[in-house]
Motif scaffolding. Structure first.
Motif, mmCIF file in Angstrom:
data_model
loop_
_atom_site.group_PDB
_atom_site.id
_atom_site.type_symbol
_atom_site.label_atom_id
_atom_site.label_comp_id
_atom_site.label_asym_id
_atom_site.label_seq_id
_atom_site.Cartn_x
_atom_site.Cartn_y
_atom_site.Cartn_z
ATOM 1 N N ASN A 87 0.810 -1.217 0.000
ATOM 2 C CA ASN A 87 0.000 0.000 0.000
ATOM 3 C C ASN A 87 0.853 1.281 0.000
ATOM 4 O OD1 ASN A 87 -2.397 1.404 -0.107
ATOM 5 N ND2 ASN A 87 -2.659 1.451 2.113
ATOM 6 N N GLN A 89 1.853 4.835 -1.060
ATOM 7 C CA GLN A 89 1.178 6.002 -1.619
ATOM 8 C C GLN A 89 2.167 7.165 -1.624
ATOM 9 O OE1 GLN A 89 -2.342 6.569 0.746
ATOM 10 N NE2 GLN A 89 -3.345 4.796 -0.122
ATOM 11 N N ARG A 91 3.117 11.236 -3.264
ATOM 12 C CA ARG A 91 2.739 12.468 -3.969
ATOM 13 C C ARG A 91 3.962 13.371 -4.014
ATOM 14 N NH1 ARG A 91 -2.181 14.267 -1.036
ATOM 15 N NH2 ARG A 91 -2.222 12.198 -0.209
ATOM 16 N N LEU A 98 -2.241 12.181 -5.123
ATOM 17 C CA LEU A 98 -1.340 11.014 -5.135
ATOM 18 C C LEU A 98 -0.992 10.622 -6.565
ATOM 19 C CD1 LEU A 98 -3.096 8.841 -2.420
ATOM 20 C CD2 LEU A 98 -0.884 9.970 -2.216
ATOM 21 N N LYS A 101 -0.790 5.018 -5.955
ATOM 22 C CA LYS A 101 -1.900 4.731 -5.045
ATOM 23 C C LYS A 101 -1.952 3.237 -4.769
ATOM 24 C CE LYS A 101 -4.487 8.418 -7.217
ATOM 25 N NZ LYS A 101 -5.647 8.781 -8.027
ATOM 26 N N GLY A 102 -1.590 2.847 -3.569
ATOM 27 C CA GLY A 102 -1.729 1.456 -3.169
ATOM 28 C C GLY A 102 -0.786 0.495 -3.874
#
Length: 114
Positions: A87, A89, A91, A98, A101-102
């Motif tokens: 997971n 994430q 940015r 983001l 993502k995941g």
């Protein structure tokens, strides 16, 4: 434009032919000088842009985080060479959305990434 109009309409009454020739010649020279001046001003403005950028980087750019933080991995890490990511994430900036993502993946010992 206005100089040539004045010379044309006022020939032989307001201005002599020799003076008219001198005025037209001078007006043409001034036009070339003004164009050159505008070009120099534009070039100076573009060259000064780098000075403004260096000043911004030196005075207003926020300091980046330190390279080494207090949060460190265990002394024996990694013990097996296995990498597991779950997971993830990411940015670019805190206020941006983001870009990852995941994301989840795992690697075995000795496996190359890239």
């Amino acid at each position: 434009f206005f100089v040539s109009l004045f010379v044309t309409l006022g020939r032989e009454t307001l201005i002599k032919a020799s003076a008219a020739a001198l005025v037209l010649n001078f007006a043409g020279e001034c036009t070339g000088s003004i164009e050159s001046l505008i070009g120099h001003i534009a070039e100076f403005g573009m060259a000064f842009n780098c000075v403004e950028r260096v000043k911004f980087y030196a005075t207003q750019l926020p300091q980046e985080a330190p390279g080494i933080t207090e949060i460190r991995p265990a002394p024996g890490w990694p013990s097996r060479g296995i990498l597991e990511v779950k997971n993830l994430q990411v940015r670019y900036k805190p206020e941006l959305p983001l870009v990852l993502k995941g994301l989840a993946f795992s690697t075995d010992a000795g496996e190359h990434l890239g």
